[in-house]
Design an enzyme around this catalytic site. Structure first.
Site, PDB file in Angstrom:
ATOM      1  N   GLN A   1     -34.350 116.209 134.081  1.00  0.00           N
ATOM      2  CA  GLN A   1     -34.209 115.092 133.146  1.00  0.00           C
ATOM      3  C   GLN A   1     -34.838 113.827 133.736  1.00  0.00           C
ATOM      4  OE1 GLN A   1     -32.834 115.579 130.093  1.00  0.00           O
ATOM      5  NE2 GLN A   1     -33.100 113.466 129.458  1.00  0.00           N
TER       6      GLN A   1
ATOM      7  N   LYS B   1     -28.274 118.889 124.452  1.00  0.00           N
ATOM      8  CA  LYS B   1     -29.047 120.093 124.824  1.00  0.00           C
ATOM      9  C   LYS B   1     -28.103 121.229 125.211  1.00  0.00           C
ATOM     10  CE  LYS B   1     -32.999 117.352 126.413  1.00  0.00           C
ATOM     11  NZ  LYS B   1     -33.691 116.720 127.542  1.00  0.00           N
TER      12      LYS B   1
ATOM     13  N   ASP C   1     -40.052 122.042 129.410  1.00  0.00           N
ATOM     14  CA  ASP C   1     -40.425 120.702 128.943  1.00  0.00           C
ATOM     15  C   ASP C   1     -41.930 120.625 128.685  1.00  0.00           C
ATOM     16  OD1 ASP C   1     -38.582 118.645 128.493  1.00  0.00           O
ATOM     17  OD2 ASP C   1     -38.110 118.508 130.627  1.00  0.00           O
TER      18      ASP C   1
HETATM   19  N1  GUN Z   1     -35.845 112.195 128.991  1.00  0.00           N
HETATM   20  C1  GUN Z   1     -35.977 111.811 127.704  1.00  0.00           C
HETATM   21  N2  GUN Z   1     -36.457 112.832 126.973  1.00  0.00           N
HETATM   22  C2  GUN Z   1     -36.649 113.872 127.811  1.00  0.00           C
HETATM   23  C3  GUN Z   1     -37.142 115.202 127.649  1.00  0.00           C
HETATM   24  O1  GUN Z   1     -37.505 115.646 126.551  1.00  0.00           O
HETATM   25  N3  GUN Z   1     -37.185 115.959 128.775  1.00  0.00           N
HETATM   26  C4  GUN Z   1     -36.794 115.493 129.978  1.00  0.00           C
HETATM   27  N4  GUN Z   1     -36.890 116.304 131.021  1.00  0.00           N
HETATM   28  N5  GUN Z   1     -36.344 114.266 130.169  1.00  0.00           N
HETATM   29  C5  GUN Z   1     -36.266 113.466 129.076  1.00  0.00           C
END
Ligand code: GUN
Length: 288
Positions: free
Chosen positions: A96, A51, A119
């Protein structure tokens, strides 16, 4: 059989975003993402790295705030999020998951300003995603990426039998919702589903997000089905594999995603799309 190439679709999404980011830059706005990570989950580290790398390539600022589990409580995280909510230089907040078990995730998500919730996990944004395609503004990134994938390959959803395997708040449930919004006939299967194969065999579009290697075998798939594999697993040789037995199912499917190179790059691309959207929305509302 045609491969659904997530990297190619993500690249097309980035071309569009570059135009939007250039127009923001003219207004002296460079979006900024803040990622909060608690703990050292290996998979999380690799997602966060990608990311941040893609953000950097697009000229989006990003910052990682990393904590040891014993350093934080739910209240401390909420205070931090409140500070980021007030900070005008921060356009996007991502917590996350998974968080350690002593942290109460719903309260943490609730604290995020919905305008910065890239998100799409807050009740406000999920509520909008619930309403109709018209209100899907900041939708959860993985299902949003799959919708972009289906659109790119001009795969019709309306009137199709769509079966989603997995009912998580992050992926399965919003995926089912977004398919209903597009007027598919949707079945959502989960750990308590009796006779999974009976459902999957009916699917024109089969979307699997469980995290179990070879959960979906060839006998569970209708000939000519569109198969989207969101699962990420490590097999016994340490190789990244999905939930679908790709080798055998690909002989039956009309379209199929590879793992890696399917859903993964699209989740990141959708996050970048949401960061741009959130920033534009903040600008329109006079918040930045
Ligand atoms: N953990 C696994 N995928 C994601 C996601 O798309 N967003 C977040 N915040 N945590 C994750």
């Amino acid at each position: 059989m045609k491969l659904l190439d997530g990297k190619k679709v993500a690249a097309a999404m980035y071309e569009k975003l570059k135009v939007e980011l250039a127009s923001l830059k003219k207004k002296k706005i460079i979006p900024k993402l803040v990622i909060i990570q608690v703990g050292d989950d290996r998979a999380s580290l690799s997602y966060i790295r990608s990311k941040m790398k893609v953000s950097q390539n697009l000229g989006i600022k990003s910052e990682l705030l990393k904590f040891a589990p014993k350093e934080v409580t739910t209240e401390k995280l909420i205070r931090l999020i409140n500070r980021l909510n007030r900070d005008k230089s921060v356009n996007a907040i991502l917590v996350q998951v998974p968080l350690p078990s002593h942290i109460y995730e719903p309260e943490v998500f609730k604290a995020i300003n919905p305008y910065k919730d890239v998100d799409g996990f807050t009740a406000y944004n999920l509520g909008k995603t619930f309403l109709s395609t018209e209100f899907e503004e900041l939708a959860p990134c993985t299902p949003l990426g799959i919708i972009r994938l289906l659109d790119y390959y001009k795969i019709k959803v309306t009137g199709k039998e769509a079966v989603v395997v997995g009912a998580s708040n992050l992926t399965g449930k919003p995926m089912a919702l977004m398919l209903i919004n597009r007027r598919a006939t949707v079945t959502d299967c989960h750990s308590k589903t009796r006779n999974l194969a009976e459902h999957t065999r009916r699917a024109d579009i089969l979307i699997v997000a469980v995290g179990k290697e070879k959960l979906i075998t060839a006998d569970m798939v209708k000939k000519g089905a569109v198969v989207v594999d969101i699962g990420i697993n490590r097999n016994k040789d340490g190789k990244m594999v999905g939930d679908v037995d790709f080798e055998k199912v690909s002989k039956k499917a009309s379209y199929i995603t590879p793992v890696p190179g399917g859903a993964g790059p699209l989740t990141v691309a959708s996050l970048m799309e949401n960061i741009c959207k959130a920033t534009l929305k903040q600008l329109k509302k006079g918040l930045i």
